[in-house]
Design a protein around this motif. Structure first.
Motif, PDB file in Angstrom:
ATOM      1  N   PHE A  85      43.867  52.705  34.733  1.00 14.02           N
ATOM      2  CA  PHE A  85      43.534  53.938  34.036  1.00 14.02           C
ATOM      3  C   PHE A  85      42.034  53.932  33.775  1.00 14.02           C
ATOM      4  N   GLY A  86      41.265  54.206  34.830  1.00 14.67           N
ATOM      5  CA  GLY A  86      39.811  54.153  34.689  1.00 14.67           C
ATOM      6  C   GLY A  86      39.118  54.500  35.987  1.00 14.67           C
ATOM      7  N   TYR A  87      37.863  54.075  36.095  1.00 14.36           N
ATOM      8  CA  TYR A  87      37.034  54.408  37.259  1.00 14.36           C
ATOM      9  C   TYR A  87      36.917  53.200  38.170  1.00 14.36           C
ATOM     10  N   ASP A  88      37.034  53.441  39.479  1.00 11.38           N
ATOM     11  CA  ASP A  88      36.917  52.387  40.477  1.00 11.38           C
ATOM     12  C   ASP A  88      35.678  52.633  41.331  1.00 11.38           C
ATOM     13  N   PRO A 100      37.515  51.866  31.296  1.00 10.93           N
ATOM     14  CA  PRO A 100      37.057  50.760  32.130  1.00 10.93           C
ATOM     15  C   PRO A 100      36.522  51.227  33.482  1.00 10.93           C
ATOM     16  N   VAL A 101      35.540  50.485  33.987  1.00 11.65           N
ATOM     17  CA  VAL A 101      34.980  50.698  35.314  1.00 11.65           C
ATOM     18  C   VAL A 101      35.190  49.418  36.108  1.00 11.65           C
ATOM     19  N   ARG A 102      35.992  49.493  37.172  1.00 11.11           N
ATOM     20  CA  ARG A 102      36.223  48.331  38.017  1.00 11.11           C
ATOM     21  C   ARG A 102      35.066  48.236  38.999  1.00 11.11           C
ATOM     22  N   ALA A 149      34.965  55.134  44.430  1.00  6.09           N
ATOM     23  CA  ALA A 149      34.209  56.192  43.746  1.00  6.09           C
ATOM     24  C   ALA A 149      35.154  57.251  43.172  1.00  6.09           C
ATOM     25  N   SER A 150      36.162  56.803  42.459  1.00  7.27           N
ATOM     26  CA  SER A 150      37.161  57.731  41.920  1.00  7.27           C
ATOM     27  C   SER A 150      37.787  57.151  40.663  1.00  7.27           C
ATOM     28  N   VAL A 151      38.376  58.043  39.869  1.00  4.85           N
ATOM     29  CA  VAL A 151      39.233  57.558  38.785  1.00  4.85           C
ATOM     30  C   VAL A 151      40.626  57.371  39.366  1.00  4.85           C
ATOM     31  N   VAL A 152      41.324  56.381  38.842  1.00 10.53           N
ATOM     32  CA  VAL A 152      42.656  56.040  39.344  1.00 10.53           C
ATOM     33  C   VAL A 152      43.606  55.905  38.166  1.00 10.53           C
TER      34      VAL A 152
END
Length: 202
Positions: free
Chosen positions: A138-141, A77-79, A145-148
């Protein structure tokens, strides 16, 4: 008559197959599979042949974490905003993240060599100590600009004692593409697993 029987038989076969051909034109079996699948790999691992023993009072059961719907899929997922969600193109997990994270977490704890870790599908029967939790992110924010990777852990011990703690790790500085995002999530997941293992060892 023989020729007529053969023709009738062929006609019957065609009549049976015709709906199947028509249905095949209406049903899609999905898009082409990706060239590669993403996986989580523990950076710390117990050596082959390592033997651990313990009792119900000392062993630890690691349970599969709960996850929100956006993570309970094979995509990353991308938030985008607080209300918008997308997925990284061509990024597909080999298995759902909750199961992958449980295995990584259990292996990281097991690698320390001081705890008998049980992480099967139903570990509840074997021990009084349990590690449960929720893998909340568990994805990209896009905003950072980072994975978390964010994990809310619940440690339950004998006598009903309960302790909770939130763990988090981030990774930045890579393009939003399947391979670099997968690598970054693997590093962040390992960092969270190390934090959890340290907490359990306190």
């Amino acid at each position: 008559m023989r020729g007529l029987a053969m023709n009738a038989g062929n006609a019957m076969k065609l009549a049976v197959l015709a709906p199947a051909f028509a249905l095949a034109g209406c049903v899609s079996l999905g898009s082409e599979p990706p060239d590669r699948l993403l996986n989580l790999t523990a950076e710390a691992s117990a050596p082959a042949g390592a033997v651990m023993s313990g009792t119900r009072e000392s062993a630890l059961a690691v349970h599969e974490p709960q996850v929100p719907a956006e993570i309970d899929v094979l995509r990353v997922p991308v938030r985008v905003t607080g209300t918008e969600l997308a997925y990284v193109e061509d990024a597909v997990w080999v298995e759902k993240p909750a199961r992958l994270f449980r295995r990584l977490l259990a292996e990281t704890i097991r690698a320390r060599g001081d705890t008998l870790v049980i992480d099967g599908d139903d570990p509840s029967l074997f021990t009084e100590n349990h590690l449960r939790g929720t893998l909340r992110t568990f994805g990209y924010d896009v905003g950072s600009a980072s994975v978390v990777v964010r994990y809310d852990a619940i440690k339950q011990g004998p006598g009903g004692t309960v302790e909770t703690r939130r763990f988090e790790a981030t990774e930045t500085g890579f393009p939003v593409e399947a391979e670099p995002v997968g690598d970054a999530l693997n590093r962040a997941a390992n960092e969270v697993a190390r934090q959890v293992a340290d907490w359990l060892a306190e």
